[in-house]
Enzyme design. Structure first.
Site, PDB file in Angstrom:
ATOM      1  N   TYR A   1      -0.778  -0.466 -10.463  1.00 37.46           N
ATOM      2  CA  TYR A   1      -0.930  -1.930  -9.606  1.00 37.46           C
ATOM      3  C   TYR A   1      -2.294  -2.550 -10.130  1.00 37.46           C
ATOM      4  O   TYR A   1      -3.100  -1.766 -10.603  1.00 37.46           O
ATOM      5  CB  TYR A   1      -0.916  -1.757  -7.886  1.00 37.46           C
ATOM      6  CG  TYR A   1      -1.590  -0.624  -7.517  1.00 37.46           C
ATOM      7  CD1 TYR A   1      -2.869  -0.621  -7.250  1.00 37.46           C
ATOM      8  CD2 TYR A   1      -0.865   0.475  -7.293  1.00 37.46           C
ATOM      9  CE1 TYR A   1      -3.631   0.600  -6.445  1.00 37.46           C
ATOM     10  CE2 TYR A   1      -1.610   1.638  -6.439  1.00 37.46           C
ATOM     11  CZ  TYR A   1      -2.787   1.618  -6.362  1.00 37.46           C
ATOM     12  OH  TYR A   1      -3.245   2.714  -5.625  1.00 37.46           O
TER      13      TYR A   1
ATOM     14  N   CYS B   1       0.336   7.147 -10.779  1.00 41.66           N
ATOM     15  CA  CYS B   1      -0.226   5.996  -9.687  1.00 41.66           C
ATOM     16  C   CYS B   1      -1.666   5.769  -9.914  1.00 41.66           C
ATOM     17  O   CYS B   1      -2.508   6.562  -9.900  1.00 41.66           O
ATOM     18  CB  CYS B   1       0.338   6.717  -8.388  1.00 41.66           C
ATOM     19  SG  CYS B   1       0.084   5.300  -7.059  1.00 41.66           S
TER      20      CYS B   1
ATOM     21  N   GLU C   1       3.843   4.127 -10.949  1.00 40.56           N
ATOM     22  CA  GLU C   1       3.859   3.060 -10.083  1.00 40.56           C
ATOM     23  C   GLU C   1       1.946   2.737  -9.900  1.00 40.56           C
ATOM     24  O   GLU C   1       1.447   3.363  -9.472  1.00 40.56           O
ATOM     25  CB  GLU C   1       3.825   3.528  -8.486  1.00 40.56           C
ATOM     26  CG  GLU C   1       3.988   2.148  -7.659  1.00 40.56           C
ATOM     27  CD  GLU C   1       4.501   2.463  -6.225  1.00 40.56           C
ATOM     28  OE1 GLU C   1       5.855   2.140  -6.245  1.00 40.56           O
ATOM     29  OE2 GLU C   1       4.063   3.129  -5.494  1.00 40.56           O
TER      30      GLU C   1
ATOM     31  N   TYR D   1       0.844  -1.161   0.065  1.00 44.22           N
ATOM     32  CA  TYR D   1      -0.167  -0.098  -0.171  1.00 44.22           C
ATOM     33  C   TYR D   1       1.104   1.258  -0.124  1.00 44.22           C
ATOM     34  O   TYR D   1       1.850   1.374   0.670  1.00 44.22           O
ATOM     35  CB  TYR D   1      -1.077  -0.184   1.209  1.00 44.22           C
ATOM     36  CG  TYR D   1      -1.943  -1.158   1.274  1.00 44.22           C
ATOM     37  CD1 TYR D   1      -3.326  -0.954   0.409  1.00 44.22           C
ATOM     38  CD2 TYR D   1      -1.567  -2.285   1.686  1.00 44.22           C
ATOM     39  CE1 TYR D   1      -3.950  -2.119   0.321  1.00 44.22           C
ATOM     40  CE2 TYR D   1      -2.684  -3.426   1.528  1.00 44.22           C
ATOM     41  CZ  TYR D   1      -3.495  -3.118   0.532  1.00 44.22           C
ATOM     42  OH  TYR D   1      -4.480  -4.221   0.702  1.00 44.22           O
ATOM     43  N   SER D   2       0.639   2.120  -0.887  1.00 44.07           N
ATOM     44  CA  SER D   2       1.394   3.325  -1.039  1.00 44.07           C
ATOM     45  C   SER D   2       0.987   4.089   0.347  1.00 44.07           C
ATOM     46  O   SER D   2      -0.261   4.298   0.605  1.00 44.07           O
ATOM     47  CB  SER D   2       0.783   4.254  -2.110  1.00 44.07           C
ATOM     48  OG  SER D   2       0.973   3.400  -3.237  1.00 44.07           O
TER      49      SER D   2
HETATM   50  P1  FAD Z   1      -6.858 -10.191  -2.803  1.00 46.86           P
HETATM   51  O1  FAD Z   1      -7.518 -11.025  -1.495  1.00 46.86           O
HETATM   52  O2  FAD Z   1      -5.604 -10.242  -2.948  1.00 46.86           O
HETATM   53  O3  FAD Z   1      -7.889 -10.542  -3.814  1.00 46.86           O
HETATM   54  C1  FAD Z   1      -7.365  -9.853  -5.146  1.00 46.86           C
HETATM   55  C2  FAD Z   1      -8.601  -9.611  -6.031  1.00 46.86           C
HETATM   56  O4  FAD Z   1      -9.191 -10.851  -6.434  1.00 46.86           O
HETATM   57  C3  FAD Z   1      -9.880  -8.897  -5.308  1.00 46.86           C
HETATM   58  O5  FAD Z   1     -10.299  -7.802  -6.037  1.00 46.86           O
HETATM   59  C4  FAD Z   1     -10.804  -9.952  -4.970  1.00 46.86           C
HETATM   60  O6  FAD Z   1     -12.240  -9.685  -4.854  1.00 46.86           O
HETATM   61  C5  FAD Z   1     -10.534 -11.032  -5.934  1.00 46.86           C
HETATM   62  N1  FAD Z   1     -10.729 -12.490  -5.706  1.00 46.86           N
HETATM   63  C6  FAD Z   1     -10.635 -13.228  -4.676  1.00 46.86           C
HETATM   64  N2  FAD Z   1     -11.109 -14.207  -4.566  1.00 46.86           N
HETATM   65  C7  FAD Z   1     -11.237 -14.446  -6.010  1.00 46.86           C
HETATM   66  C8  FAD Z   1     -11.620 -15.851  -6.786  1.00 46.86           C
HETATM   67  N3  FAD Z   1     -11.752 -17.082  -6.104  1.00 46.86           N
HETATM   68  N4  FAD Z   1     -12.109 -15.695  -8.018  1.00 46.86           N
HETATM   69  C9  FAD Z   1     -11.922 -14.321  -8.513  1.00 46.86           C
HETATM   70  N5  FAD Z   1     -11.488 -13.282  -7.949  1.00 46.86           N
HETATM   71  C10 FAD Z   1     -11.175 -13.387  -6.662  1.00 46.86           C
HETATM   72  N6  FAD Z   1      -4.455  -0.632  -2.873  1.00 46.86           N
HETATM   73  C11 FAD Z   1      -5.015   0.172  -2.402  1.00 46.86           C
HETATM   74  O7  FAD Z   1      -6.109   0.252  -2.017  1.00 46.86           O
HETATM   75  N7  FAD Z   1      -4.581   1.359  -1.891  1.00 46.86           N
HETATM   76  C12 FAD Z   1      -3.075   1.825  -2.379  1.00 46.86           C
HETATM   77  O8  FAD Z   1      -2.474   2.877  -1.796  1.00 46.86           O
HETATM   78  C13 FAD Z   1      -2.351   0.795  -2.888  1.00 46.86           C
HETATM   79  N8  FAD Z   1      -1.099   0.820  -3.304  1.00 46.86           N
HETATM   80  C14 FAD Z   1      -0.547   0.057  -3.949  1.00 46.86           C
HETATM   81  C15 FAD Z   1       0.937  -0.037  -4.092  1.00 46.86           C
HETATM   82  C16 FAD Z   1       1.594  -0.721  -4.909  1.00 46.86           C
HETATM   83  C17 FAD Z   1       3.087  -0.584  -5.147  1.00 46.86           C
HETATM   84  C18 FAD Z   1       0.973  -2.173  -5.318  1.00 46.86           C
HETATM   85  C19 FAD Z   1       1.650  -3.216  -6.063  1.00 46.86           C
HETATM   86  C20 FAD Z   1      -0.408  -2.263  -5.049  1.00 46.86           C
HETATM   87  C21 FAD Z   1      -1.236  -1.273  -4.427  1.00 46.86           C
HETATM   88  N9  FAD Z   1      -2.388  -1.602  -3.842  1.00 46.86           N
HETATM   89  C22 FAD Z   1      -3.131  -0.375  -3.257  1.00 46.86           C
HETATM   90  C23 FAD Z   1      -3.249  -2.832  -4.164  1.00 46.86           C
HETATM   91  C24 FAD Z   1      -2.980  -3.703  -3.089  1.00 46.86           C
HETATM   92  O9  FAD Z   1      -1.776  -4.106  -2.930  1.00 46.86           O
HETATM   93  C25 FAD Z   1      -3.998  -5.060  -3.101  1.00 46.86           C
HETATM   94  O10 FAD Z   1      -3.575  -5.423  -4.045  1.00 46.86           O
HETATM   95  C26 FAD Z   1      -5.415  -4.581  -2.704  1.00 46.86           C
HETATM   96  O11 FAD Z   1      -5.568  -4.099  -1.534  1.00 46.86           O
HETATM   97  C27 FAD Z   1      -6.363  -5.998  -2.971  1.00 46.86           C
HETATM   98  O12 FAD Z   1      -5.834  -6.779  -2.116  1.00 46.86           O
HETATM   99  P2  FAD Z   1      -6.877  -7.848  -1.118  1.00 46.86           P
HETATM  100  O13 FAD Z   1      -5.844  -8.595  -0.206  1.00 46.86           O
HETATM  101  O14 FAD Z   1      -7.747  -7.026  -0.403  1.00 46.86           O
HETATM  102  O15 FAD Z   1      -7.388  -8.770  -2.215  1.00 46.86           O
END
Ligand code: FAD
Length: 428
Positions: A428, A386, A426, A205-206
């Site tokens: 994602y 971003c 950046e 997360y940024s």
């Molecule tokens: P996950 O559990 O990882 O799931 C990912 C997606 O898959 C979700 O949409 C979920 O609904 C879907 N999913 C889950 N299970 C299934 C399934 N069985 N079939 C289909 N789809 C499915 N995010 C922000 O909100 N704010 C930020 O500032 C931010 N900054 C970032 C900076 C960087 C450098 C990077 C790489 C990423 C950033 N992100 C940011 C994104 C963040 O890291 C996560 O990827 C995001 O919050 C989703 O993670 P999660 O664990 O909630 O979802």
């Protein structure tokens, strides 16, 4: 010298140090002022006080300010012309008037001033981090994360926003220092659904605050997190079993909850500070605004001796509609205070139309100002992107088209921008 961050402000009057023999003052019907909307802060409030108390009363105001969950307090006497307590300087001011001192009626006037309307920066006690040449990197790794705690979680979008975005303040006790533009990793509790028995993997997360955090003491970091939900493509219904693990953990967390963090990580989005008069063009969609909030607080909210910004910061923010705008009041305040140094353009895809009648995206705003942007880039401006990955192809197409219209090769221009370290992405 605290600046006022008008995200969620309310002020109430409490009366204390009053004679116990006076039942009125201890009754629940004490006069109270509730200010829900920061724009109301400039209004004058008048309370009719039905009698003159025999002892000098004290008035206290308690206001939760900003998004860090802290309360600021002020106490002042009802006598005197301006009993502005030092702790409120630059933030809230009091004025009271005794109109009929000899009679039993006293009118108490108060105005609460939104200091951010004036050019008042927060005095900062510099951290050691100001003196290092390199940013901190990966101080905590997935195998040995730091256990921080949640200070506050605040929904920062309105009711008509599609989806939910929260501003989350994390207390790292000063142990996980970072620079603006870096990210934290978060390890959500529980088992990795893809690898039973193993812990969940890190999500990045940024960081949306400066190195001093929203509490200006270097002990917190803020994140701007969008709750990931899953809609079944066939039924169109939300399927909670597939919701995002970490974003939901973060948005559902409560003050005091423990959170495992790693990092800080990332160098690509660091704010180059070698030239304090440089131009920074920031293009963000949704939570992609996070690093830019950090930059802008460093430029316009904090009084940091090692970085006196005198250049131009230009933010293009793309979101769905007005209710989805993030940190809009903070940015609007900078616009009022620093019109020479800050520009702010919003693209509201579901509310505005571009010149061809389609949805308004950030690239349409870029196109609108393309002449200025290209000139600024030619003069050495930094440009940052971003947000979600999907934003880049549309932006790249627009930049390429504009370059061609100007008789330039985008391919060459882009490689030059990258070579000069002016190009920061950046997504994602
Ligand atoms: P996950 O559990 O990882 O799931 C990912 C997606 O898959 C979700 O949409 C979920 O609904 C879907 N999913 C889950 N299970 C299934 C399934 N069985 N079939 C289909 N789809 C499915 N995010 C922000 O909100 N704010 C930020 O500032 C931010 N900054 C970032 C900076 C960087 C450098 C990077 C790489 C990423 C950033 N992100 C940011 C994104 C963040 O890291 C996560 O990827 C995001 O919050 C989703 O993670 P999660 O664990 O909630 O979802």
């Amino acid at each position: 010298k605290l600046a006022f961050t008008p995200i969620a402000a309310s002020a109430s009057l409490l009366f204390s140090k009053l004679p116990h023999s006076c039942p009125f003052l201890f009754s629940p019907s004490l006069p109270q002022i509730k200010i829900q909307n920061p724009s109301e802060l400039l209004r004058k409030h008048v309370i009719d006080w039905p009698w003159l108390p025999p002892l000098e009363p004290r008035v206290a105001a308690v206001a939760p300010i900003g998004s860090d969950g802290r309360h600021y307090r002020s106490c002042s006497s009802l006598k005197g012309n301006n009993s502005c307590n030092k702790s409120w300087t630059g933030k809230l001011a009091w004025e009271n008037k005794t109109l009929q001192p000899r009679h039993t009626k006293k009118v108490f006037c108060m105005y609460v001033q939104q200091a951010s309307k004036s050019k008042c920066k927060v005095a900062i006690k510099p951290l050691e981090l100001e003196n290092t040449k390199e940013p901190p990197l990966n101080l905590y790794k997935p195998k040995g994360p730091y256990t921080a705690s949640i200070v506050s979680v605040e929904r920062i979008v309105g009711p008509k926003a599609p989806g939910e975005t929260c501003h989350i303040v994390i207390d790292h006790g000063g142990n996980v220092p970072y620079w603006e533009g870096q990210s934290y990793g978060v390890i959500p509790p529980g088992e990795n659904p893809k690898k039973p028995g193993a812990p969940n993997t890190v999500r990045l997360y940024s960081i949306a605050s400066t190195r001093y955090g929203d509490s200006f003491d270097g002990r917190t970091a803020s994140l701007c997190v969008r709750r990931a939900v899953y809609y079944d493509p066939e039924t169109g219904k939300e399927d909670p079993s597939k919701k995002g693990i970490c974003s939901n953990f973060l948005c559902d967390s409560k003050p005091g909850d423990k959170i495992q963090i790693t990092g800080p990580s990332g160098k690509i989005m660091l704010l180059p500070e070698d030239d304090p008069n440089a131009t920074h063009i920031m293009i963000g969609t949704g939570t992609g605004v996070a690093p830019f909030r950090g930059y802008l607080r460093r430029m316009f909210m904090e009084d940091v001796s090692s970085f006196k910004f005198g250049g131009l910061a230009w933010l293009f923010l793309g979101v769905a509609n007005t209710d989805s705008l993030l940190y809009d009041e903070e940015f609007t305040n900078y616009l009022q205070q620093y019109p020479e140094n800050f520009r702010y353009d919003k693209a509201l895809s579901r509310e505005q139309k571009n010149k061809s009648g389609g949805k308004m995206y950030v690239q349409d705003k870029i196109e609108e100002y393309s002449d200025e942007i290209f000139k600024l880039l030619d003069d050495g401006a930094h440009i940052y992107f971003c947000g979600l990955k999907g934003m880049m192809p549309g932006i790249q197409d627009t930049l390429k088209r504009v370059a061609e219209q100007r008789g330039e090769s985008w391919h060459q221009k882009l490689s030059q921008l990258k070579k000069n370290k002016q190009w920061h992405v950046e997504v994602y």
